[in-house]
Design a protein around this motif. Structure first.
Motif, PDB file in Angstrom:
ATOM      1  N   GLN A  39      44.405  38.771  59.327  1.00 37.01           N
ATOM      2  CA  GLN A  39      44.761  37.413  58.918  1.00 37.01           C
ATOM      3  C   GLN A  39      46.133  37.031  59.464  1.00 37.01           C
ATOM      4  O   GLN A  39      46.353  35.872  59.830  1.00 37.01           O
ATOM      5  N   GLN A  40      47.051  37.980  59.528  1.00 37.66           N
ATOM      6  CA  GLN A  40      48.371  37.690  60.097  1.00 37.66           C
ATOM      7  C   GLN A  40      48.239  37.229  61.543  1.00 37.66           C
ATOM      8  O   GLN A  40      48.916  36.279  61.965  1.00 37.66           O
ATOM      9  N   LEU A  41      47.383  37.878  62.316  1.00 38.82           N
ATOM     10  CA  LEU A  41      47.179  37.471  63.708  1.00 38.82           C
ATOM     11  C   LEU A  41      46.540  36.082  63.754  1.00 38.82           C
ATOM     12  O   LEU A  41      46.964  35.220  64.529  1.00 38.82           O
ATOM     13  N   THR A  42      45.542  35.858  62.918  1.00 43.43           N
ATOM     14  CA  THR A  42      44.883  34.552  62.878  1.00 43.43           C
ATOM     15  C   THR A  42      45.883  33.468  62.481  1.00 43.43           C
ATOM     16  O   THR A  42      45.899  32.375  63.074  1.00 43.43           O
ATOM     17  N   ASP A  43      46.726  33.753  61.510  1.00 42.92           N
ATOM     18  CA  ASP A  43      47.748  32.788  61.087  1.00 42.92           C
ATOM     19  C   ASP A  43      48.741  32.509  62.209  1.00 42.92           C
ATOM     20  O   ASP A  43      49.188  31.369  62.392  1.00 42.92           O
ATOM     21  N   TRP A  44      49.082  33.555  62.964  1.00 43.64           N
ATOM     22  CA  TRP A  44      49.982  33.364  64.108  1.00 43.64           C
ATOM     23  C   TRP A  44      49.326  32.454  65.138  1.00 43.64           C
ATOM     24  O   TRP A  44      49.955  31.519  65.647  1.00 43.64           O
TER      25      TRP A  44
END
Length: 187
Positions: A126-131
């Motif tokens: 999710q952190q990558l998707t949010d980035w």
């Protein structure tokens, strides 16, 4: 044998390495302790279960894993920042020790969405998707949230392809990401 300043660090490092290269379910406690140079007793004093160690080792390795793909702040154009992730992925995929996405591997190996490590894996994905979403928004994407999910699918799919069929992605992930960026209006 894993190196580290203390028993906990050695266990976390050995676990991150072995779980990535050999898989969570294939790596037994005895193998892990041997690689870390610690006794099973010491391991269980620090981590009450292997499940806790799996989650904590993934959490410890996660920031460096995600950071390795992200651009430095010298590049300010969102489109190029996003494409940087895929260029790095294409390079990393050709390395002899590349075994795919650490987070996807762990979650699929465990096959239990309630496992504590599955929650850690989801958080880092999710952190990558949010980035991606933040960069897409900065780049003027029509639907940054959708584009971010699409880019994450490309990222994960490219990692799987590199493991299953051919480590040389031959520009496939960069080209696919470029097509998505064009369609979303990210300049």
């Amino acid at each position: 044998m894993a190196t580290g300043t203390n028993t906990r660090d050695r266990l976390l490092a050995a676990a991150a390495d072995l779980f990535y290269r050999e898989g969570v379910t294939a790596t037994g406690v005895e193998r892990l302790c041997t690689a870390a140079g610690v006794s099973k007793r010491s391991m269980y004093q620090l981590f009450p279960t292997k499940d806790v160690l799996v989650a904590e080792s993934l959490a410890a390795a996660g920031p460096d894993t995600n950071r390795m793909f992200l651009p430095d702040d010298a590049e300010t154009r969102p489109r190029e920042r996003i494409l940087h992730v895929f260029r790095v992925q294409e390079e990393v995929a050709t390395e002899p020790d590349f075994a795919g996405c650490r987070f996807v591997n762990t979650a699929t190996d465990l096959r239990d969405p309630t496992h504590p490590a599955a929650a850690v894996a989801r958080d880092f994905k999710q952190q990558l998707t949010d980035w991606f979403a933040a960069e897409a928004r900065a780049g003027g994407a029509k639907d940054p949230a959708l584009l971010a999910k699409q880019l994450t699918v490309v990222f994960d799919g490219a990692a799987a392809r590199a493991v299953v069929t051919d480590p040389d992605l031959d520009g496939l992930s960069v080209t696919t990401a470029t097509t998505l960026l064009d369609a979303a209006g990210v300049a």
